[in-house]
Write an enzyme that holds these catalytic residues in place. Structure first.
Site, PDB file in Angstrom:
ATOM      1  CD  GLU A   1      -3.963 -25.366  29.430  1.00 49.64           C
ATOM      2  OE1 GLU A   1      -5.008 -25.905  29.341  1.00 49.64           O
ATOM      3  OE2 GLU A   1      -3.556 -24.127  29.048  1.00 49.64           O
TER       4      GLU A   1
ATOM      5  CB  THR B   1       0.960  -3.443   6.480  1.00 50.75           C
ATOM      6  OG1 THR B   1      -0.313  -3.386   5.916  1.00 50.75           O
ATOM      7  CG2 THR B   1       1.570  -2.026   6.284  1.00 50.75           C
ATOM      8  CG  ASP B   2      -2.294  -7.343   3.865  1.00 52.81           C
ATOM      9  OD1 ASP B   2      -2.395  -6.621   4.857  1.00 52.81           O
ATOM     10  OD2 ASP B   2      -2.828  -7.463   2.850  1.00 52.81           O
TER      11      ASP B   2
ATOM     12  CE  LYS C   1      -2.402  -4.643   8.334  1.00 51.69           C
ATOM     13  NZ  LYS C   1      -2.500  -4.464   6.841  1.00 51.69           N
TER      14      LYS C   1
ATOM     15  CB  THR D   1      -0.787  -0.153   1.337  1.00 52.36           C
ATOM     16  OG1 THR D   1      -1.803  -1.215   1.054  1.00 52.36           O
ATOM     17  CG2 THR D   1      -1.928   1.127   1.270  1.00 52.36           C
TER      18      THR D   1
ATOM     19  CE1 TYR E   1      -6.161   0.065  -0.103  1.00 52.33           C
ATOM     20  CE2 TYR E   1      -3.998  -0.147  -1.046  1.00 52.33           C
ATOM     21  CZ  TYR E   1      -4.643  -0.427  -0.321  1.00 52.33           C
ATOM     22  OH  TYR E   1      -4.445  -1.188   0.779  1.00 52.33           O
TER      23      TYR E   1
END
Ligand code: SIN
Length: 368
Positions: free
Chosen positions: A325, A126-127, A199, A48, A60
């Site tokens: 656990e 950014t993903d 993120k 982006t 976009y």
């Protein structure tokens, strides 16, 4: 002597002890850099930050603008560093793949051995930025700064955050205090370490956080301030161990899949990965990495066939603890600690280039 070497000499005594060996900054005898500024090279991959809105609406397309246009939007960065750049690819980071990771790391390692390169910035969507950052963190031996940066708003949006983030990335990459901290991420005024950053918002400009250890520092008014070292072992008793993975001879990585945990989860995704001959499976389990009983049985079966199984958690913060656990030793599982599933996948892929043995892999998860 390189830019950082000269600066270190000038401020000797000021430099903090770093936990990662500063190999190339120690050995690189730099050529004189023009104007006495550090030489920062930008590798552009899209996202982006290079996106463009086409109409009046919010729609976009990521990865539309070339790196020269992004640099041109931030002329003041040239007052901080001598900037050079190249376009590695121009994609939305949902399409990031191992071929591009390997291309990137080969180029980064080649550049960082050069005396006339003091730091690297990688522009990225950014993903999946956190995955590329951690992959490079584990595969780049140099102590010179490597900084990933992205943006949440396209380059031509009102209030685009890319120019400020890119300027901050230059600040971070140009600072001698950023050396030997591993790969860094500069976003929205914060500096994060690659291992912990993730993120946390699909849309906000404050899109990244380090849920377990917090940001390393912040950028204000063209200066970076570090609040802490990059030592993130839970007990803080010793420096971060950082075994580097040498991927110089590789053109692909072992196949590792992620299965997502939830109430009443089926074993089907696990059995599909086993049938597809994946070498590793990361479980994004519930809570402390717990597993629905059918998934537990399928993963135990996978581990008994020699497939590496790592338990992580879908929960945003806190470690997946070994043997608390669930009896990991009994099932031949590895516990991911504070690595989220997508980072655990990266480490497992690299670990599998060395060994398939769960005990050895567990040691890497304990120390990487
Ligand atoms: C991408 O990851 O390429 C798209 C989203 C973004 O960069 O914020």
């Amino acid at each position: 002597m390189g830019y950082f070497g000269r600066l270190k000499q000038a401020v000797s005594g000021f430099f903090p002890a770093h936990t990662r060996e500063d190999k190339n900054t120690k050995t690189a005898e730099n050529t004189a850099s023009p104007r006495g500024l550090p030489n920062i090279h930008i590798l552009a991959t899209g996202g982006t930050i290079a996106g463009r809105q086409t109409g009046a609406g919010p729609h976009y397309q990521a990865g539309e603008q070339g790196i020269e246009a992004l640099i041109g939007a931030v002329p003041t960065m040239r007052g901080l560093a001598n900037i050079s750049s190249e376009q590695v690819t121009n994609i939305g980071s949902q399409d990031m793949d191992e071929k591009t990771w390997l291309k990137l790391v080969h180029r980064v390692n080649e550049l960082l051995t050069r005396a006339d390169v003091d730091g690297i910035i990688i522009t990225h969507g950014t993903d999946t930025l956190e995955e590329t950052a951690y992959f490079l963190d584990l595969t780049v031996p140099s102590g010179k700064p490597v900084v990933l940066v992205g943006a949440m708003r396209p380059a031509n949006a009102v209030g685009a955050d890319g120019p400020a983030n890119l300027f901050d990335a230059v600040v971070v990459a140009s600072s001698p205090d950023s050396a030997a901290r591993g790969v860094l991420v500069a976003m929205n005024g914060n500096v994060f370490e690659a291992r912990d950053v993730t993120k946390v918002s699909t849309t906000a400009v404050q899109a990244f956080a380090a849920p377990n250890f917090g940001p390393l520092g912040q950028v204000h008014d063209g200066r970076v301030f570090y609040w802490r070292s990059s030592d993130h072992r839970a007990d803080h008793t010793s420096a971060r161990q950082h075994p580097e993975f040498d991927v110089s001879g590789l053109d692909m990585l072992p196949a590792v899949g992620i299965v997502y945990g939830h109430a009443n989860a089926p074993a089907l995704p696990v059995t599909a990965l086993v049938e597809a001959q994946y070498r590793g499976i990361v479980s994004a389990g519930v809570g402390n990495g717990n597993l629905y009983h059918e998934v537990l049985a399928a993963l135990a079966d996978a581990a008994s066939r020699g497939i590496a199984v790592v338990r992580s958690s879908r929960v945003a913060a806190g470690p997946t603890m070994r043997g608390i656990e669930l009896d990991d030793a009994r099932y031949g599982f590895v516990a991911a600690g504070t690595l989220n599933p997508q980072k655990a996948r990266v480490l497992l892929q690299l670990a599998l280039t060395r060994t398939q043995e769960p005990g050895e892999i567990q040691k890497m998860f304990d120390y990487c």
